[in-house]
Design a protein around this motif. Sequence first.
Motif, PDB file in Angstrom:
ATOM      1  N   ALA A   1       2.456  14.280  -9.115  1.00  0.00           N
ATOM      2  CA  ALA A   1       3.288  15.424  -8.739  1.00  0.00           C
ATOM      3  C   ALA A   1       3.159  16.504  -9.804  1.00  0.00           C
ATOM      4  CB  ALA A   1       4.740  14.995  -8.585  1.00  0.00           C
ATOM      5  N   ILE A   2       2.927  17.724  -9.394  1.00  0.00           N
ATOM      6  CA  ILE A   2       2.736  18.837 -10.326  1.00  0.00           C
ATOM      7  C   ILE A   2       4.055  19.558 -10.552  1.00  0.00           C
ATOM      8  CG2 ILE A   2       1.578  21.044 -10.679  1.00  0.00           C
ATOM      9  CD1 ILE A   2      -0.766  19.974  -9.107  1.00  0.00           C
TER      10      ILE A   2
ATOM     11  N   GLU B   1       0.827  -1.208   0.000  1.00  0.00           N
ATOM     12  CA  GLU B   1       0.000   0.000   0.000  1.00  0.00           C
ATOM     13  C   GLU B   1       0.856   1.251   0.000  1.00  0.00           C
ATOM     14  OE1 GLU B   1      -3.584   2.042   2.631  1.00  0.00           O
ATOM     15  OE2 GLU B   1      -2.809   0.066   3.162  1.00  0.00           O
ATOM     16  N   LYS B   2       1.963   1.220   0.772  1.00  0.00           N
ATOM     17  CA  LYS B   2       2.863   2.365   0.837  1.00  0.00           C
ATOM     18  C   LYS B   2       3.506   2.623  -0.521  1.00  0.00           C
ATOM     19  CE  LYS B   2       6.724   4.283   3.481  1.00  0.00           C
ATOM     20  NZ  LYS B   2       7.720   4.014   4.554  1.00  0.00           N
ATOM     21  N   LYS B   3       3.935   1.537  -1.191  1.00  0.00           N
ATOM     22  CA  LYS B   3       4.555   1.679  -2.513  1.00  0.00           C
ATOM     23  C   LYS B   3       3.553   2.244  -3.514  1.00  0.00           C
ATOM     24  CE  LYS B   3       8.157  -1.859  -2.170  1.00  0.00           C
ATOM     25  NZ  LYS B   3       8.644  -3.155  -2.718  1.00  0.00           N
ATOM     26  N   GLU B   4       2.270   1.752  -3.418  1.00  0.00           N
ATOM     27  CA  GLU B   4       1.243   2.251  -4.333  1.00  0.00           C
ATOM     28  C   GLU B   4       0.992   3.734  -4.118  1.00  0.00           C
ATOM     29  OE1 GLU B   4      -2.103  -0.213  -3.615  1.00  0.00           O
ATOM     30  OE2 GLU B   4      -1.400  -1.842  -4.928  1.00  0.00           O
ATOM     31  N   GLN B   5       0.979   4.145  -2.844  1.00  0.00           N
ATOM     32  CA  GLN B   5       0.769   5.560  -2.527  1.00  0.00           C
ATOM     33  C   GLN B   5       1.910   6.413  -3.048  1.00  0.00           C
ATOM     34  OE1 GLN B   5       0.223   5.555   1.712  1.00  0.00           O
ATOM     35  NE2 GLN B   5      -1.972   5.094   1.578  1.00  0.00           N
ATOM     36  N   GLU B   6       3.165   5.903  -2.876  1.00  0.00           N
ATOM     37  CA  GLU B   6       4.334   6.629  -3.380  1.00  0.00           C
ATOM     38  C   GLU B   6       4.276   6.754  -4.892  1.00  0.00           C
ATOM     39  OE1 GLU B   6       7.645   4.484  -1.898  1.00  0.00           O
ATOM     40  OE2 GLU B   6       7.583   5.402   0.097  1.00  0.00           O
ATOM     41  N   SER B   7       3.831   5.663  -5.552  1.00  0.00           N
ATOM     42  CA  SER B   7       3.718   5.674  -7.013  1.00  0.00           C
ATOM     43  C   SER B   7       2.688   6.688  -7.463  1.00  0.00           C
ATOM     44  CB  SER B   7       3.341   4.281  -7.518  1.00  0.00           C
ATOM     45  OG  SER B   7       3.165   4.284  -8.909  1.00  0.00           O
ATOM     46  N   ILE B   8       1.552   6.732  -6.750  1.00  0.00           N
ATOM     47  CA  ILE B   8       0.500   7.693  -7.089  1.00  0.00           C
ATOM     48  C   ILE B   8       0.987   9.115  -6.909  1.00  0.00           C
ATOM     49  CG2 ILE B   8      -1.754   8.581  -6.363  1.00  0.00           C
ATOM     50  CD1 ILE B   8      -2.503   5.662  -5.703  1.00  0.00           C
TER      51      ILE B   8
ATOM     52  N   SER C   1      -2.365  25.074 -17.653  1.00  0.00           N
ATOM     53  CA  SER C   1      -2.472  24.022 -16.637  1.00  0.00           C
ATOM     54  C   SER C   1      -2.876  22.699 -17.271  1.00  0.00           C
ATOM     55  CB  SER C   1      -3.507  24.412 -15.575  1.00  0.00           C
ATOM     56  OG  SER C   1      -3.120  25.588 -14.898  1.00  0.00           O
ATOM     57  N   THR C   2      -2.136  21.640 -16.930  1.00  0.00           N
ATOM     58  CA  THR C   2      -2.487  20.284 -17.330  1.00  0.00           C
ATOM     59  C   THR C   2      -2.583  19.448 -16.061  1.00  0.00           C
ATOM     60  OG1 THR C   2      -0.165  19.628 -17.601  1.00  0.00           O
ATOM     61  CG2 THR C   2      -1.267  20.558 -19.525  1.00  0.00           C
ATOM     62  N   ASN C   3      -2.746  18.137 -16.225  1.00  0.00           N
ATOM     63  CA  ASN C   3      -2.879  17.269 -15.061  1.00  0.00           C
ATOM     64  C   ASN C   3      -1.628  17.244 -14.200  1.00  0.00           C
ATOM     65  OD1 ASN C   3      -5.470  16.541 -15.765  1.00  0.00           O
ATOM     66  ND2 ASN C   3      -4.804  14.809 -17.001  1.00  0.00           N
ATOM     67  N   ASN C   4      -0.456  17.454 -14.812  1.00  0.00           N
ATOM     68  CA  ASN C   4       0.785  17.338 -14.033  1.00  0.00           C
ATOM     69  C   ASN C   4       1.734  18.513 -14.216  1.00  0.00           C
ATOM     70  OD1 ASN C   4       1.489  16.845 -16.647  1.00  0.00           O
ATOM     71  ND2 ASN C   4       2.562  14.921 -16.267  1.00  0.00           N
TER      72      ASN C   4
END
Length: 213
Positions: free
Chosen positions: A36-37, A24-31, A86-89
Motif C-alpha cells: 500500500a502506498i 491465498e486470500k490472506k496472502e493477497q491481503e497481506s501483500i 518516492s520510495t517503495n511504499n
Amino acid sequence: MKNTLKMSFVIILTLLINGCGKVEKKEQESIKKETAIVQSEFGKWKTRNDSLGVELNTEKFNNWNDLVERAGKIACNDSIPKITLSTNNEIRTIYFHNPCWENDSYKIVKSKNVIEIHNDTIFKHKKGTFPLDSLESVLKMDINNNGINPMLSENSKKLVISISYDKKNEFNKLLENLDKLTEQYYGITNNTDIKIWLTDKEFLIPPPPTFKK
C-alpha cells in the motif's frame, strides 16, 4: 460403503480447496497491505491552489544556483516549486515557500526565525553551528521555544528552514536531507506545515551595519 467413501473424499477435497482459497486470500491481503502506498504532503500553502505546484527535477540542473533560480522563477509566476520523493511504499510531496527574489519579501524574515542548512552544517543565528546529525535537537530547540528565548524562533508557525549548497557542490544529498528533515519535523510536531526555502546562501547574509554620521 463405496458411497460413504466417495462422500468423504468429496468433503475432504472441498475442505482442502476452501482452505487453500482462504490462505491465498490472506496472502493477497497481506501483500496489499505491504505494498500500500502512503501519500503525504509537506509545506502545503493554505492560500494557494496546490494544482499550481511545479515539479523540480534535481537531475536536470547542473548546479545549485540553477535550481534556486528556477525555484525563484516559479514563485514569481505565482506558482509553487515542489519536489516529490518516492520510495517503495510512500510518495512524499514537499512544497517550498520560496519568495519571489525579484522583490524584497525575504528580508522581512527575522534571523531568529530561520534555521540554515548549508551543505552538511546547520547554522543558527547567535547559537553557532551544528553538525547535520544534530538536526532533530536544533528543530526541537526552535519549535518548542514559543518565544521564551529571544534568540530563538518566536513560534513554530514563523520558523523557516533554509537549505543551500555551495555553487560547486553537487547537492547530491538534497533529497536525503529533505526526507530526514520532513520526517523529523513531523515526529516533533505531528504536523506537515513545515516552511522550507531553497536558497543561495548569499541571500541570507545580513547587510552590513550602517553608522550615522
